[in-house]
Design a protein around this motif. Sequence first.
Motif, PDB file in Angstrom:
ATOM      1  N   THR A   1       0.975   3.874  11.736  1.00 35.90           N
ATOM      2  CA  THR A   1       1.715   2.863  10.823  1.00 35.90           C
ATOM      3  C   THR A   1       0.762   1.372  11.226  1.00 35.90           C
ATOM      4  OG1 THR A   1       4.008   3.569  10.974  1.00 35.90           O
ATOM      5  CG2 THR A   1       3.716   1.385  10.485  1.00 35.90           C
TER       6      THR A   1
ATOM      7  N   ASP B   1      -2.648   1.619   9.704  1.00 31.66           N
ATOM      8  CA  ASP B   1      -2.624   1.128   8.234  1.00 31.66           C
ATOM      9  C   ASP B   1      -2.271  -0.408   7.967  1.00 31.66           C
ATOM     10  OD1 ASP B   1      -2.850   3.808   7.220  1.00 31.66           O
ATOM     11  OD2 ASP B   1      -0.519   4.071   7.283  1.00 31.66           O
ATOM     12  N   LEU B   2      -1.842  -0.887   9.136  1.00 33.16           N
ATOM     13  CA  LEU B   2      -1.538  -2.312   9.154  1.00 33.16           C
ATOM     14  C   LEU B   2      -2.958  -3.162   9.524  1.00 33.16           C
ATOM     15  CD1 LEU B   2       1.764  -2.882  10.810  1.00 33.16           C
ATOM     16  CD2 LEU B   2       1.355  -2.878   8.420  1.00 33.16           C
TER      17      LEU B   2
ATOM     18  N   ARG C   1       8.627   4.041  10.065  1.00 30.88           N
ATOM     19  CA  ARG C   1       7.466   3.199   9.596  1.00 30.88           C
ATOM     20  C   ARG C   1       7.996   2.013   9.075  1.00 30.88           C
ATOM     21  NH1 ARG C   1       2.302   3.221   7.082  1.00 30.88           N
ATOM     22  NH2 ARG C   1       2.255   2.069   5.172  1.00 30.88           N
ATOM     23  N   GLU C   2       9.073   2.180   8.265  1.00 30.95           N
ATOM     24  CA  GLU C   2       9.750   0.895   7.676  1.00 30.95           C
ATOM     25  C   GLU C   2      10.467   0.116   8.597  1.00 30.95           C
ATOM     26  OE1 GLU C   2      12.538   2.925   5.044  1.00 30.95           O
ATOM     27  OE2 GLU C   2      11.100   3.013   3.282  1.00 30.95           O
TER      28      GLU C   2
ATOM     29  N   LEU D   1       7.323  -1.984  10.243  1.00 27.99           N
ATOM     30  CA  LEU D   1       6.948  -2.737   9.100  1.00 27.99           C
ATOM     31  C   LEU D   1       7.800  -4.025   9.124  1.00 27.99           C
ATOM     32  CD1 LEU D   1       5.671  -0.456   6.334  1.00 27.99           C
ATOM     33  CD2 LEU D   1       4.255  -1.664   7.927  1.00 27.99           C
ATOM     34  N   ASP D   2       9.125  -3.734   9.209  1.00 25.05           N
ATOM     35  CA  ASP D   2      10.130  -4.935   8.913  1.00 25.05           C
ATOM     36  C   ASP D   2      10.046  -5.595  10.437  1.00 25.05           C
ATOM     37  OD1 ASP D   2      12.530  -6.069   7.725  1.00 25.05           O
ATOM     38  OD2 ASP D   2      13.506  -5.326   9.547  1.00 25.05           O
TER      39      ASP D   2
ATOM     40  N   VAL E   1       5.481  -7.627   8.048  1.00 24.41           N
ATOM     41  CA  VAL E   1       4.289  -7.371   7.356  1.00 24.41           C
ATOM     42  C   VAL E   1       4.611  -7.257   5.894  1.00 24.41           C
ATOM     43  CG1 VAL E   1       2.311  -5.863   6.975  1.00 24.41           C
ATOM     44  CG2 VAL E   1       3.360  -6.014   9.263  1.00 24.41           C
TER      45      VAL E   1
ATOM     46  N   ASP F   1       4.265  -6.221   2.060  1.00 24.24           N
ATOM     47  CA  ASP F   1       3.674  -4.864   1.595  1.00 24.24           C
ATOM     48  C   ASP F   1       2.099  -5.101   1.195  1.00 24.24           C
ATOM     49  OD1 ASP F   1       5.679  -3.412   2.046  1.00 24.24           O
ATOM     50  OD2 ASP F   1       6.856  -3.461   0.237  1.00 24.24           O
TER      51      ASP F   1
ATOM     52  N   VAL G   1      -0.573  -4.149   3.291  1.00 21.59           N
ATOM     53  CA  VAL G   1      -0.805  -2.710   3.612  1.00 21.59           C
ATOM     54  C   VAL G   1      -1.094  -1.977   2.515  1.00 21.59           C
ATOM     55  CG1 VAL G   1       0.534  -0.767   4.593  1.00 21.59           C
ATOM     56  CG2 VAL G   1       1.277  -3.092   5.158  1.00 21.59           C
TER      57      VAL G   1
ATOM     58  N   THR H   1       0.365   4.040   1.402  1.00 22.37           N
ATOM     59  CA  THR H   1      -0.322   2.941   1.778  1.00 22.37           C
ATOM     60  C   THR H   1      -1.375   2.537   0.576  1.00 22.37           C
ATOM     61  OG1 THR H   1      -1.842   3.944   3.279  1.00 22.37           O
ATOM     62  CG2 THR H   1       0.159   2.848   4.214  1.00 22.37           C
TER      63      THR H   1
END
Length: 296
Positions: A24, A27-28, A152-153, A156-157, A161, A163, A166, A246
């Motif tokens: 994750t 991907d960021l 993963r969510e 991200l939260d 970040v 969307d 990403v 992603t």
Amino acid sequence: MADTLELVVITGMSGAGKTVALQTFEDLGYFCIDNMPPSLLPKFWELVKESGKISRICLVIDLRSRAFFEEIMSAVDSLDNTSFITTKVIFLDSKDDVLVSRYKETRRSHPLTQSGGTVLEGIRKERELLEDIRNRSQLVIDTSETTPRQLRERLLDTFKVDDKDVFHIEVVSFGFKYGLPIDADIVMDVRFLPNPHYVDELRPLTGLDKPVYDYVMKQSETEIFYKKFIDLLEYIIPGYKKEGKTSVNIAIGCTGGQHRSVALAERTSVQLKSAGYQVNTTHRDRNKRKETVNRS
């Protein structure tokens, strides 16, 4: 480069989801390293600072580095006392019975039972060893009832970040005579459109040249197709994002990958960018014909 470097350290119980977490952060846009010996952290960060090229790094440190594991706390302490680094430690945990079940599913041995003992014994020993760093972690996540997508969510939260930072779209034009792009998610065949190859003055040009682009776009078949194609993309791309992808690779192909597919890939990319997506455009076979001629 920013004056402050950001470090995220992922640790926790074996089988609790550290690989998903690392992917994750990769991907960021983080520079990610798996299984870093803690003793190397201070020197590594000095090299990063000197290079001036990296500002966000994510490391996984766990019991695979058990020969160095006792050094984790001193390494983290040294980073906390360094003015140019902000450090956040994420600890991934899970219930013992869930971890046992995951090990049985993968048929792997626990890192602490490779010389003997049951999986449960290894889990309990690991939990005891990690108690101190768990108590000092800024974020503890229990993944007992969490799917990889939910983890993963959550990350991200937590790291707030967008969307758009990403998710991105790859648009590639190609020629069917050279084969399909193997990494394409969506493939569109535009060989049914009138072919500029049969117009003498357009043959040596490509879809990046205005005469070819205008020729392709002025066809009534092109306009009808393009509107339907964009409607399709506008419908399905949000679905890809919702499912946690992603990136989406859209491949548009004609016979040689020089005229029609290039022009439509360009127009599609502009449309998707205007919708707010990050888009990268590649014309895989645009110069293949010239390369073939030069080799003959």
